[in-house]
Scaffold this motif. Sequence first.
Motif, mmCIF file in Angstrom:
data_model
loop_
_atom_site.group_PDB
_atom_site.id
_atom_site.type_symbol
_atom_site.label_atom_id
_atom_site.label_comp_id
_atom_site.label_asym_id
_atom_site.label_seq_id
_atom_site.Cartn_x
_atom_site.Cartn_y
_atom_site.Cartn_z
ATOM 1 N N MET A 6 0.854 -1.193 0.000
ATOM 2 C CA MET A 6 0.000 0.000 0.000
ATOM 3 C C MET A 6 0.886 1.238 0.000
ATOM 4 N N LYS A 7 0.644 2.128 -0.941
ATOM 5 C CA LYS A 7 1.427 3.357 -1.040
ATOM 6 C C LYS A 7 0.629 4.490 -0.404
ATOM 7 N N LEU A 8 1.207 5.050 0.648
ATOM 8 C CA LEU A 8 0.489 6.006 1.486
ATOM 9 C C LEU A 8 1.133 7.378 1.404
ATOM 10 N N GLU A 30 5.311 5.018 12.927
ATOM 11 C CA GLU A 30 4.378 3.921 13.208
ATOM 12 C C GLU A 30 3.838 3.310 11.924
ATOM 13 N N LEU A 31 3.499 4.153 10.954
ATOM 14 C CA LEU A 31 2.932 3.654 9.709
ATOM 15 C C LEU A 31 3.978 2.978 8.835
ATOM 16 N N SER A 32 5.217 3.457 8.912
ATOM 17 C CA SER A 32 6.257 2.939 8.018
ATOM 18 C C SER A 32 6.676 1.519 8.367
ATOM 19 N N GLU A 66 4.366 1.614 2.067
ATOM 20 C CA GLU A 66 5.361 2.623 1.701
ATOM 21 C C GLU A 66 4.767 3.988 2.032
ATOM 22 N N VAL A 67 5.485 4.770 2.826
ATOM 23 C CA VAL A 67 4.983 6.066 3.268
ATOM 24 C C VAL A 67 5.849 7.173 2.697
ATOM 25 N N ILE A 68 5.199 8.146 2.057
ATOM 26 C CA ILE A 68 5.883 9.336 1.550
ATOM 27 C C ILE A 68 5.212 10.556 2.181
ATOM 28 N N CYS A 69 6.023 11.488 2.679
ATOM 29 C CA CYS A 69 5.487 12.682 3.343
ATOM 30 C C CYS A 69 5.638 13.918 2.470
ATOM 31 N N VAL A 70 4.613 14.735 2.493
ATOM 32 C CA VAL A 70 4.737 16.121 2.043
ATOM 33 C C VAL A 70 4.432 16.967 3.263
ATOM 34 N N THR A 71 5.007 18.137 3.331
ATOM 35 C CA THR A 71 4.836 18.953 4.518
ATOM 36 C C THR A 71 4.665 20.409 4.152
ATOM 37 N N GLU A 72 3.826 21.115 4.933
ATOM 38 C CA GLU A 72 3.617 22.548 4.737
ATOM 39 C C GLU A 72 4.515 23.371 5.652
ATOM 40 N N GLY A 73 5.436 22.734 6.318
ATOM 41 C CA GLY A 73 6.394 23.424 7.177
ATOM 42 C C GLY A 73 7.668 22.621 7.250
ATOM 43 N N ARG A 74 8.773 23.257 7.636
ATOM 44 C CA ARG A 74 10.066 22.578 7.635
ATOM 45 C C ARG A 74 10.340 21.796 8.914
#
Length: 243
Positions: free
Chosen positions: A1-3, A18-20, A26-34
Motif C-alpha cells: 500500500m502506497k500512502l 508507526e505507519l512505516s 510505503e509512506v511518503i510525506c509532504v509537509t507545509e512546514g520545515r
Amino acid sequence: MKLLMIAGMGESVALARELSVIEGHEVICVTEGRAVARAEPPVKIYDGVFQTDADFARYIADERFDMVVDAAHPFEARFGTIARGLELPYLRVTREEWTPKQNEDWINVASMKEAVAAVPRAARVFLATGRGSVHAFKERADAYVMCRQLEQHERAFPLDNGAYVFGAGPFSVTAEMQTFQTLMVDFLILRNSGSVQGRSKVYAAGNLGITIIMIQKTDVGVPQFQTATILDVAKRVADCANH
C-alpha cells in the motif's frame, strides 16, 4: 500500500514511524512546514514545491497513491482539501483542542483580525502564530509586537515597534514564564492547535496572569467518517488496506 502523509502537526514524526513499519506499506510525506523535515522521520520526504493546487493533485495521480493521511497542522487545510477532492481513501488526523484552566484568562476569537482588535492600546504582545501574522498589526503602531522564530535569521522586523524572539523548542512552562517576564508580555496570541508541547506557553501565561487571546479553529468540512484520532490512525489505515 502506497500512502501519502501530509505532515505538519507535532505528532507527525511518530505517526510516520508507526505507519512505516507496517509490513507492505510505503509512506511518503509532504509537509507545509520545515519542522517535520528537520526531525527526519524514517520515511521519504518529498522536497519539491507545489506552485499550484493542480500541481499537488497531479503529483498524487502520478505517484498512484492508495490512500492519503492528513496530519497537517490543525489550521492548515490546503493540501487536505485538494486530496479530499480526489477519488482516494482519505483520513484527517485530529486531536482535542485546549480548554481554559481555572487560572487562565482567555479571550476567544475567530481570526487574527479579531485578535488584533482585542488588544488594548500600548500593550506588549507576544505572537506564537508565525512570522506571517506580524503584518496583521501594521495599523497598530501603538502596540509592541514580539514574534517567536524557531530558527535564527537576519530578516528585518516588518514593524517599527517590535522584534523577533528566537528560540528552539520544546519549551518548558518554567522557560516560557522566564521569557514572558523578561519581555514584559501583556498579551499572548496563539491558535488553539491542541498540541501537548505547545500548551506550555498557555500554562505559563496563566501562571503569570497574562491575558491569552486564543484563535479558535474553523470547521474545514471534513465528515466524521474521514477523521481519526492519533491513536486510531494505524488501525484505520490497516482496515483500509484489507478492503
